[in-house]
Design a protein around this motif. Structure first.
Motif, PDB file in Angstrom:
ATOM      1  N   ARG A  24       0.918  -1.171  -0.231  1.00 44.68           N
ATOM      2  CA  ARG A  24       0.402  -0.498  -0.338  1.00 44.68           C
ATOM      3  C   ARG A  24       1.216   1.092   0.204  1.00 44.68           C
ATOM      4  N   GLN A  28       0.613   4.517  -3.297  1.00 42.80           N
ATOM      5  CA  GLN A  28       0.766   5.469  -2.585  1.00 42.80           C
ATOM      6  C   GLN A  28       1.724   6.310  -3.209  1.00 42.80           C
ATOM      7  N   TRP A  53      -8.739   3.724  -6.329  1.00 42.33           N
ATOM      8  CA  TRP A  53      -9.193   5.046  -5.411  1.00 42.33           C
ATOM      9  C   TRP A  53     -10.140   5.960  -5.940  1.00 42.33           C
ATOM     10  N   THR A  54     -10.905   6.542  -4.734  1.00 43.62           N
ATOM     11  CA  THR A  54     -11.797   7.885  -5.394  1.00 43.62           C
ATOM     12  C   THR A  54     -11.231   9.293  -5.475  1.00 43.62           C
ATOM     13  N   GLU A  56     -11.499  11.873  -4.078  1.00 45.58           N
ATOM     14  CA  GLU A  56     -11.099  12.347  -3.413  1.00 45.58           C
ATOM     15  C   GLU A  56     -10.241  12.124  -1.973  1.00 45.58           C
ATOM     16  N   TYR A  57     -10.288  10.243  -2.459  1.00 44.45           N
ATOM     17  CA  TYR A  57      -8.986   9.817  -1.638  1.00 44.45           C
ATOM     18  C   TYR A  57      -7.496   9.981  -1.841  1.00 44.45           C
ATOM     19  N   LEU A  58      -7.571  10.197  -3.726  1.00 43.66           N
ATOM     20  CA  LEU A  58      -6.299  10.863  -4.308  1.00 43.66           C
ATOM     21  C   LEU A  58      -6.046  12.271  -4.180  1.00 43.66           C
ATOM     22  N   ARG A  60      -6.143  14.325  -0.916  1.00 47.19           N
ATOM     23  CA  ARG A  60      -5.942  13.557   0.239  1.00 47.19           C
ATOM     24  C   ARG A  60      -4.316  13.007   0.363  1.00 47.19           C
ATOM     25  N   LEU A  61      -4.134  12.182  -0.855  1.00 45.89           N
ATOM     26  CA  LEU A  61      -3.134  11.647  -0.068  1.00 45.89           C
ATOM     27  C   LEU A  61      -1.731  12.019  -0.731  1.00 45.89           C
ATOM     28  N   ASN A  64      -1.755  14.882   1.819  1.00 46.55           N
ATOM     29  CA  ASN A  64      -0.333  15.006   2.829  1.00 46.55           C
ATOM     30  C   ASN A  64       0.550  14.686   2.450  1.00 46.55           C
TER      31      ASN A  64
END
Length: 70
Positions: A24, A28, A53-54, A56-58, A60-61, A64
């Protein structure tokens, strides 16, 4: 009760979980690196399609990863 089988199954589970977490983290990292190194149209959509992945998740990734020191 065969505790040896239970211990072996628990050890295999821990090893698989560690491998999953490492995979994972690699995925990422590769996704973020790809997005940073390309200005190709549709790059984000490609990552979403490949990873599942969505968006939105991408987002945020990527956000971050920018906040963490390299």
């Amino acid at each position: 009760m065969d505790t040896a089988k239970l211990e072996l199954a628990a050890q295999r589970y821990r090893e698989a979980e560690a491998a999953f977490e490492a995979a994972r983290a690699d995925l990422q990292s590769e996704a973020v690196t790809f997005l940073r190194q390309t200005d190709e149209r549709g790059a984000q959509a490609a990552v979403v399609r490949i990873t599942g992945w969505t968006r939105e998740y991408l987002r945020r990734l990527v956000k971050n990863s920018e906040e963490k020191p390299a």
